[in-house]
Design an enzyme around this catalytic site. Structure first.
Site, PDB file in Angstrom:
ATOM      1  N   PRO A   1      -5.108   0.328  18.371  1.00 18.70           N
ATOM      2  CG  PRO A   1      -6.790  -1.156  17.829  1.00 18.70           C
ATOM      3  CD  PRO A   1      -6.320  -0.409  18.929  1.00 18.70           C
TER       4      PRO A   1
ATOM      5  CG  HIS B   1      -2.100  -0.967   1.001  1.00 19.31           C
ATOM      6  ND1 HIS B   1      -3.123  -1.052   1.795  1.00 19.31           N
ATOM      7  CD2 HIS B   1      -2.506  -1.783   0.299  1.00 19.31           C
ATOM      8  CE1 HIS B   1      -4.113  -1.698   1.317  1.00 19.31           C
ATOM      9  NE2 HIS B   1      -3.534  -2.271   0.267  1.00 19.31           N
TER      10      HIS B   1
ATOM     11  CE1 TYR C   1      -2.024   3.979   9.178  1.00 21.19           C
ATOM     12  CE2 TYR C   1      -0.502   2.805   7.488  1.00 21.19           C
ATOM     13  CZ  TYR C   1      -1.844   2.869   8.360  1.00 21.19           C
ATOM     14  OH  TYR C   1      -2.726   1.690   8.504  1.00 21.19           O
TER      15      TYR C   1
ATOM     16  CE1 TYR D   1      -6.467   4.131  10.900  1.00 23.58           C
ATOM     17  CE2 TYR D   1      -5.815   4.129   8.590  1.00 23.58           C
ATOM     18  CZ  TYR D   1      -5.625   3.456   9.714  1.00 23.58           C
ATOM     19  OH  TYR D   1      -4.740   2.720   9.918  1.00 23.58           O
TER      20      TYR D   1
ATOM     21  CE  LYS E   1       3.265   3.575  13.670  1.00 22.66           C
ATOM     22  NZ  LYS E   1       3.278   3.119  12.442  1.00 22.66           N
TER      23      LYS E   1
HETATM   24  C1  LIG Z   1      -7.647  -8.149  19.798  1.00 25.74           C
HETATM   25  C2  LIG Z   1      -6.439  -7.448  19.297  1.00 25.74           C
HETATM   26  C3  LIG Z   1      -6.371  -6.881  18.189  1.00 25.74           C
HETATM   27  C4  LIG Z   1      -5.313  -6.041  17.586  1.00 25.74           C
HETATM   28  N1  LIG Z   1      -5.279  -5.417  16.235  1.00 25.74           N
HETATM   29  C5  LIG Z   1      -3.990  -4.675  15.960  1.00 25.74           C
HETATM   30  C6  LIG Z   1      -4.003  -4.218  14.873  1.00 25.74           C
HETATM   31  O1  LIG Z   1      -5.004  -4.089  14.265  1.00 25.74           O
HETATM   32  N2  LIG Z   1      -2.986  -3.647  14.465  1.00 25.74           N
HETATM   33  C7  LIG Z   1      -1.936  -3.621  15.171  1.00 25.74           C
HETATM   34  O2  LIG Z   1      -0.755  -3.131  14.856  1.00 25.74           O
HETATM   35  N3  LIG Z   1      -1.813  -4.449  16.476  1.00 25.74           N
HETATM   36  C8  LIG Z   1      -3.119  -5.088  16.646  1.00 25.74           C
HETATM   37  N4  LIG Z   1      -3.069  -5.714  17.917  1.00 25.74           N
HETATM   38  C9  LIG Z   1      -1.676  -5.748  18.630  1.00 25.74           C
HETATM   39  C10 LIG Z   1      -0.926  -6.919  18.147  1.00 25.74           C
HETATM   40  O3  LIG Z   1      -1.738  -8.101  17.819  1.00 25.74           O
HETATM   41  C11 LIG Z   1       0.169  -7.026  19.035  1.00 25.74           C
HETATM   42  O4  LIG Z   1       0.862  -5.988  19.463  1.00 25.74           O
HETATM   43  C12 LIG Z   1       1.131  -8.222  18.891  1.00 25.74           C
HETATM   44  O5  LIG Z   1       0.263  -9.639  18.819  1.00 25.74           O
HETATM   45  C13 LIG Z   1       1.995  -8.376  20.014  1.00 25.74           C
HETATM   46  O6  LIG Z   1       2.942  -9.716  19.877  1.00 25.74           O
HETATM   47  P1  LIG Z   1       3.669 -10.251  21.168  1.00 25.74           P
HETATM   48  O7  LIG Z   1       4.282 -11.318  20.604  1.00 25.74           O
HETATM   49  O8  LIG Z   1       4.371  -9.167  21.712  1.00 25.74           O
HETATM   50  O9  LIG Z   1       2.466 -10.591  22.115  1.00 25.74           O
HETATM   51  P2  LIG Z   1       1.089 -11.487  21.958  1.00 25.74           P
HETATM   52  O10 LIG Z   1       0.662 -11.595  20.509  1.00 25.74           O
HETATM   53  O11 LIG Z   1       0.155 -11.353  22.995  1.00 25.74           O
HETATM   54  O12 LIG Z   1       1.922 -13.204  22.276  1.00 25.74           O
HETATM   55  C14 LIG Z   1       1.923 -13.299  23.520  1.00 25.74           C
HETATM   56  C15 LIG Z   1       2.042 -14.749  23.788  1.00 25.74           C
HETATM   57  O13 LIG Z   1       2.530 -15.150  24.976  1.00 25.74           O
HETATM   58  C16 LIG Z   1       1.541 -16.261  25.458  1.00 25.74           C
HETATM   59  N5  LIG Z   1       1.572 -16.266  27.092  1.00 25.74           N
HETATM   60  C17 LIG Z   1       0.901 -15.281  27.701  1.00 25.74           C
HETATM   61  N6  LIG Z   1       1.188 -15.816  29.146  1.00 25.74           N
HETATM   62  C18 LIG Z   1       1.892 -16.814  29.050  1.00 25.74           C
HETATM   63  C19 LIG Z   1       2.589 -17.585  30.152  1.00 25.74           C
HETATM   64  N7  LIG Z   1       2.353 -17.138  31.254  1.00 25.74           N
HETATM   65  N8  LIG Z   1       3.455 -18.721  29.794  1.00 25.74           N
HETATM   66  C20 LIG Z   1       3.715 -18.775  28.384  1.00 25.74           C
HETATM   67  N9  LIG Z   1       3.066 -18.128  27.404  1.00 25.74           N
HETATM   68  C21 LIG Z   1       2.257 -16.970  27.781  1.00 25.74           C
HETATM   69  C22 LIG Z   1       0.234 -15.884  24.854  1.00 25.74           C
HETATM   70  O14 LIG Z   1      -0.632 -17.184  24.736  1.00 25.74           O
HETATM   71  C23 LIG Z   1       0.761 -15.420  23.575  1.00 25.74           C
HETATM   72  O15 LIG Z   1       0.847 -16.428  22.544  1.00 25.74           O
HETATM   73  C24 LIG Z   1      -4.062  -6.238  18.332  1.00 25.74           C
HETATM   74  C25 LIG Z   1      -4.196  -7.126  19.738  1.00 25.74           C
HETATM   75  C26 LIG Z   1      -5.248  -7.621  20.061  1.00 25.74           C
HETATM   76  C27 LIG Z   1      -5.342  -8.178  21.381  1.00 25.74           C
END
Ligand SMILES: Cc1cc2nc3c(=O)[nH]c(=O)nc-3n(C[C@H](O)[C@H](O)[C@H](O)COP(=O)(O)OP(=O)(O)OC[C@H]3O[C@@H](n4cnc5c(N)ncnc54)[C@H](O)[C@@H]3O)c2cc1C
Length: 394
Positions: free
Chosen positions: A294, A72, A385, A202, A298
């Site tokens: 969201p 995009h 962005y 948006y 980011k």
């Molecule tokens: C509903 C939702 C919608 C979103 N939409 C957007 C969006 O449109 N755009 C955007 O940029 N970001 C979005 N985000 C944010 C984005 O998805 C996250 O920033 C991203 O997933 C971060 O990745 P992470 O690996 O740090 O954390 P996570 O993806 O949360 O992964 C963490 C992992 O740790 C595991 N875990 C937790 N506790 C424990 C434990 N005690 N022991 C072992 N494992 C554990 C969890 O099961 C999970 O698999 C959204 C988030 C959510 C919740």
């Protein structure tokens, strides 16, 4: 069990870190509380900054993204029944974003790291706490098949998301937290219909914010601002589509193709930062350390920049016996985190309905009129962005 880097969480942060370290011959073990299917089934982010796309290529998991992802070169901003486009390459020296779902990224990482490279991930093995993180042998205490075990490591990466245990293993007086909850949520639908427009829209509207996004040319992701306590059960598919169309300029509303939901959910909007991101030999990365609303897309991209800094710091330690990058990790990662927190907060304020005051609305639409009508204003939106550059960390 022993490993070099013990990783809690197999979301994008944990998997990307494990993959990058594995490619350099560093051992990791990931502990994940959920099942592999559950992790893969979570529908979340979809807009990838160039920095993250480059990281995925570096991790040798970018081939499908490059084949199937949608490049995009801009976004559309709707207000006052108008649609204005912000061009990215023009204002950012040629940068673009990639639309490629978090689910697909997770799938590609699992495939490469677990199935092809034999990387170790223990699913359904929740970490309970991190112990001795301020010594040379930190330990992750975890549960597997109802029994408590421990993973002894050189370093622990807390990649376990906002509700994880890594951050909670630190005494409260050693960690500063900053948070803001927004007084609304996003009701989102995923549907197998072509997107209303090739690039995201948006929309700022007097009834509330709306976002037209997509996962592919045949799968759309739409959101509308909703009450913070609203429930999915209150919404039929028709009610969702009607409300979405009310919030778009009439020309775009007329082009919306409706379809049944594959998924519908409500996301609350928060900003949160924990400081610092390093405690002895425990490092926090991704949502474990910070979350953003969201609006600016980011969250996932910040997880990637944290892993950029953390993977380089760990490589410098194992390959060159250097500890200076580990020492600088928190400060460097947080500098970029705060800029993304600021942008997401500002962009959320610009586009959402916070109250019923006519003055608030006029201020928003006049700011949108100014920003979209000014080259400098468009540049401010575009450069944030597409993502601020990663600092050199070598
Ligand atoms: C509903 C939702 C919608 C979103 N939409 C957007 C969006 O449109 N755009 C955007 O940029 N970001 C979005 N985000 C944010 C984005 O998805 C996250 O920033 C991203 O997933 C971060 O990745 P992470 O690996 O740090 O954390 P996570 O993806 O949360 O992964 C963490 C992992 O740790 C595991 N875990 C937790 N506790 C424990 C434990 N005690 N022991 C072992 N494992 C554990 C969890 O099961 C999970 O698999 C959204 C988030 C959510 C919740």
């Amino acid at each position: 069990m022993k490993t070099q880097v013990g990783i809690i969480g197999s979301g994008p942060s944990g998997l990307l870190l494990a993959r990058l370290l594995h490619l350099q011959g560093i051992d990791t073990v990931i502990l994940e509380s959920r099942s592999r299917e559950y992790v893969l089934g979570r529908v979340r982010a979809g807009v990838i900054e160039q920095g993250m796309a480059d990281m995925l290529r570096q991790a040798k998991v970018g081939a499908r993204m490059d084949r199937e992802g949608l490049i995009h070169e801009g976004i559309n901003i709707a207000f006052d029944n108008r649609l204005e486009r912000v061009d990215f390459p023009k204002h950012t020296n040629g940068k673009v974003v990639m639309v490629y779902g978090q689910t697909e990224i997770t799938y590609d990482l699992m495939n490469a790291h677990i199935d092809e490279a034999g990387g170790i991930v223990h699913y359904e093995s929740p970490a309970i706490r991190v112990e001795d993180y301020d010594t040379e042998r930190p330990r992750i205490i975890y549960q597997q098949n109802g029994k408590e075990s421990e993973l002894v490591c050189d370093f622990v990466a807390g990649c376990d998301g906002f509700h994880g245990v890594a951050r909670k293993s630190i005494p409260a007086e050693k960690i500063a937290t900053f948070s803001r909850a927004y007084p609304f949520g996003w009701l989102g639908i995923l549907s197998d219909v072509p997107p209303v427009k090739e690039e995201l829209i948006y929309a700022n509207h007097e009834r509330g914010f709306a976002l037209c996004s997509m996962r592919s040319q045949t799968r759309s992701r739409y959101y509308i601002q909703c009450e913070v306590n609203d429930k999915v059960e209150n919404w039929t598919d028709d009610a969702f589509w009607d409300e979405l169309c009310r919030r778009l300029p009439s020309e775009e509303a007329a082009n919306v193709i409706r379809g049944p939901r594959l998924e519908m959910g409500i996301t609350p909007l928060h900003s949160f930062v924990a400081e610092p991101m390093r405690f002895g030999r425990l490092f926090l990365a991704g949502d474990a350390a910070h979350i953003v609303p969201p609006t600016g897309a980011k969250g996932l991209n910040l997880a990637s920049s944290d892993i950029y800094y953390l993977s380089r710091a760990l490589l410098a330690y194992y390959k060159q016996k250097r500890t200076d990058l580990l020492d600088r990790y928190s400060e460097t990662a947080l500098r970029r985190v705060w800029k993304a927190i600021r942008f997401s907060w500002w962009y959320t304020n610009l586009l959402h309905k916070f109250d019923n005051e006519p003055m608030s609305r006029r201020l928003q639409t006049s700011e949108l009129d100014y920003l979209t009508g000014s080259e400098a204003g468009q540049a401010v939106i575009a450069e944030n962005y597409v993502g601020l550059p990663y600092e050199k960390f070598e």
